[in-house]
Design a protein around this motif. Sequence first.
Motif, PDB file in Angstrom:
ATOM      1  N   VAL A   1      40.181  43.284  21.972  1.00  0.00           N
ATOM      2  CA  VAL A   1      40.423  41.837  21.927  1.00  0.00           C
ATOM      3  C   VAL A   1      40.610  41.390  20.474  1.00  0.00           C
ATOM      4  CG1 VAL A   1      39.488  39.564  22.486  1.00  0.00           C
ATOM      5  CG2 VAL A   1      39.161  41.457  24.084  1.00  0.00           C
ATOM      6  N   ASN A   2      39.736  41.888  19.588  1.00  0.00           N
ATOM      7  CA  ASN A   2      39.843  41.489  18.175  1.00  0.00           C
ATOM      8  C   ASN A   2      41.150  41.959  17.553  1.00  0.00           C
ATOM      9  OD1 ASN A   2      37.376  40.264  18.276  1.00  0.00           O
ATOM     10  ND2 ASN A   2      36.248  42.032  17.500  1.00  0.00           N
ATOM     11  N   ALA A   3      41.705  43.043  18.095  1.00  0.00           N
ATOM     12  CA  ALA A   3      42.934  43.591  17.506  1.00  0.00           C
ATOM     13  C   ALA A   3      44.187  43.010  18.166  1.00  0.00           C
ATOM     14  CB  ALA A   3      42.932  45.117  17.619  1.00  0.00           C
TER      15      ALA A   3
ATOM     16  N   HIS B   1      36.356  42.028  34.288  1.00  0.00           N
ATOM     17  CA  HIS B   1      36.076  40.598  34.196  1.00  0.00           C
ATOM     18  C   HIS B   1      34.649  40.305  33.779  1.00  0.00           C
ATOM     19  CE1 HIS B   1      39.830  38.748  35.158  1.00  0.00           C
ATOM     20  NE2 HIS B   1      40.053  39.820  35.870  1.00  0.00           N
ATOM     21  N   GLU B   2      33.751  41.197  34.180  1.00  0.00           N
ATOM     22  CA  GLU B   2      32.339  40.977  33.850  1.00  0.00           C
ATOM     23  C   GLU B   2      32.077  41.038  32.348  1.00  0.00           C
ATOM     24  OE1 GLU B   2      30.395  42.624  38.002  1.00  0.00           O
ATOM     25  OE2 GLU B   2      30.279  43.865  36.186  1.00  0.00           O
ATOM     26  N   ALA B   3      32.998  41.650  31.604  1.00  0.00           N
ATOM     27  CA  ALA B   3      32.792  41.759  30.154  1.00  0.00           C
ATOM     28  C   ALA B   3      32.755  40.378  29.513  1.00  0.00           C
ATOM     29  CB  ALA B   3      33.883  42.622  29.545  1.00  0.00           C
ATOM     30  N   GLY B   4      33.252  39.362  30.229  1.00  0.00           N
ATOM     31  CA  GLY B   4      33.166  37.982  29.729  1.00  0.00           C
ATOM     32  C   GLY B   4      34.010  37.715  28.490  1.00  0.00           C
ATOM     33  N   LEU B   5      35.087  38.453  28.337  1.00  0.00           N
ATOM     34  CA  LEU B   5      35.938  38.261  27.153  1.00  0.00           C
ATOM     35  C   LEU B   5      37.009  37.211  27.445  1.00  0.00           C
ATOM     36  CD1 LEU B   5      36.249  42.048  26.544  1.00  0.00           C
ATOM     37  CD2 LEU B   5      35.057  40.478  25.015  1.00  0.00           C
ATOM     38  N   THR B   6      37.615  36.702  26.388  1.00  0.00           N
ATOM     39  CA  THR B   6      38.701  35.732  26.548  1.00  0.00           C
ATOM     40  C   THR B   6      39.715  36.274  27.547  1.00  0.00           C
ATOM     41  OG1 THR B   6      38.463  35.322  24.195  1.00  0.00           O
ATOM     42  CG2 THR B   6      40.421  34.383  25.250  1.00  0.00           C
ATOM     43  N   PRO B   7      40.080  35.490  28.568  1.00  0.00           N
ATOM     44  CA  PRO B   7      41.092  35.994  29.499  1.00  0.00           C
ATOM     45  C   PRO B   7      42.399  36.314  28.765  1.00  0.00           C
ATOM     46  CG  PRO B   7      40.040  34.023  30.370  1.00  0.00           C
ATOM     47  CD  PRO B   7      39.566  34.171  28.947  1.00  0.00           C
ATOM     48  N   PHE B   8      42.994  37.454  29.104  1.00  0.00           N
ATOM     49  CA  PHE B   8      44.231  37.884  28.448  1.00  0.00           C
ATOM     50  C   PHE B   8      45.313  36.815  28.587  1.00  0.00           C
ATOM     51  CE2 PHE B   8      48.287  40.202  28.340  1.00  0.00           C
ATOM     52  CZ  PHE B   8      48.177  40.792  27.093  1.00  0.00           C
TER      53      PHE B   8
ATOM     54  N   ASN C   1      46.306  41.183  33.248  1.00  0.00           N
ATOM     55  CA  ASN C   1      44.873  41.167  33.483  1.00  0.00           C
ATOM     56  C   ASN C   1      44.185  41.688  32.214  1.00  0.00           C
ATOM     57  OD1 ASN C   1      42.296  41.264  34.911  1.00  0.00           O
ATOM     58  ND2 ASN C   1      43.566  41.137  36.754  1.00  0.00           N
ATOM     59  N   GLN C   2      42.884  41.854  32.265  1.00  0.00           N
ATOM     60  CA  GLN C   2      42.144  42.190  31.050  1.00  0.00           C
ATOM     61  C   GLN C   2      42.517  43.558  30.451  1.00  0.00           C
ATOM     62  OE1 GLN C   2      41.538  39.184  30.599  1.00  0.00           O
ATOM     63  NE2 GLN C   2      39.434  39.350  29.826  1.00  0.00           N
ATOM     64  N   HIS C   3      42.982  44.495  31.274  1.00  0.00           N
ATOM     65  CA  HIS C   3      43.361  45.812  30.749  1.00  0.00           C
ATOM     66  C   HIS C   3      44.569  45.723  29.818  1.00  0.00           C
ATOM     67  CE1 HIS C   3      46.018  45.072  34.092  1.00  0.00           C
ATOM     68  NE2 HIS C   3      46.781  46.087  33.759  1.00  0.00           N
TER      69      HIS C   3
END
Lengths: 110, 348
Positions: B268-270, B27-34, B329-331
């Motif tokens: 995320v980009n992919a 979560h700390e990566a701050g990326l768009t939530p999945f 989740n983000q994974h």
Amino acid sequence: MKTYYDPEDLKKFGNISDFQPELGKKFFDYYGSVFADGALTKREKSIIALAVAHAIQCPYCIDAYTEDAMERGYDEEQMMEAVHVAGAIRGGASLVHGVQMMNKYKDLSM
Amino acid sequence: MAVLTHKSLAAQDHELSESDKQLKLLHEAGLTPFQDKLTDSGLFPLKPVELDIFQINMGKMCNQVCKHCHVDAGPDRKEIMTRETMLECLDAIDKTNCSTVDLTGGAPEMNPDFRWFVEQLSAKGKHIIVRCNLTIIVANKKYNDLPEFYKKHNIEVVSSLPYFSSTKTDAQRGDGVFEQSIRALKMLNAVGYGVEGSGLTLNLVYNPSGAFLPPDQSELAGTFHSKLKDRYDVVFNDLFAITNIPISRYLQYLVASGNYEGYMEKLVNAYNPVAAANVMCRNTLSIGWDGYIYDCDFNQMLDLKVAAKGQHLSDFNATELQERSIIVNQHCYGCTAGAGSSCGGTTT
Ligand code: SF4
Ligand code: SF4
């Protein structure tokens, strides 16, 4: 430390269109078409790009196409052979001009 | 036996052996939530389709300590499924119409009740998959007859081989693993596995030895087929190209090598909505060594139990599970990148 090359800049490549959208768009469309599957596969084009990146010594291209080649299943041996192709062409390009030097030498000599 | 070069994160008391620390880092990566990505794709909440596969993790014990292992398995892990829990699995399976039971671990063969369990499943007429790490076959005399045992029950063998050379394979899976894997593959071939016309399926799994995405599965399969045949006279059926999911030891590798942020960004980009629609948790249930129920083996390792009242086999309720929402989740970005990734390879 200030440097001319920043790896983060690679992600901003697309921004070149900000200053000249029309030519930027043409370039990226062209770039996309060049790297699409054609008479050569994307995979074949990737290893060519890696070799060319070394020939022109572009650090952005080297980063980008090292990763691309890995994601297309090339291994370290194949990738280094591609770099040697670039090296051989570059070395050969210098050396073949030796013939020009020899011609001129002979012209100027008795 | 593969030379042991590492301990599990659990044995090291590493903070990333704890699932909440892993989730916090993701979560700390701050990326768009999945979840937002799924919402944009019209897939949230993520719902199951018809249940087809029961994936059973028979325990964390393994003869290897691969660097990327999402189970954090190894010889120092003693958590394995008891026969009692296996009986509960059999009961639960009877309450569903699943066609396939997929046995994983650790090295499932190290569970003393492994063969007994396979025999029970075989008697039910289920298609059985065993995720065999190959080296177990040559690790000890008592495992040398595994190929014959697999054959007897017409088991589909799925085995990891990250590359057709020792450097990449051993870098990920341990010194000497490649050579032992080739020996084991030859033993499997010798009883007919992977051999055309034998009806015995031997599939290989490729996953990247590093912080990059897998190549095109079919192109890579062609290369693997020709290299393994030419260099080692080894044959197999299909190759599954799998993306490394950023959890457990692979997550620890990403952080330690400075590749964490770059890898997450890449995933995320992919993001591919078609792959998102086909994620494996939609037709699979995952069972932990202790009988708890999860949406997938990755959620299992993150201790994200199914969103249902009955979270344990002892309260197994097929209808309730069919109506649950899958916990994401983000994974999960690892399953939806590019051509998609599942235990059966790409999903698009
Ligand atoms: S990846 Fe498989 S073989 Fe390697 S340590 Fe984990 S469970 Fe064992
Ligand atoms: S990680 Fe598990 S829950 Fe998430 S998408 Fe993949 S299979 Fe589904």
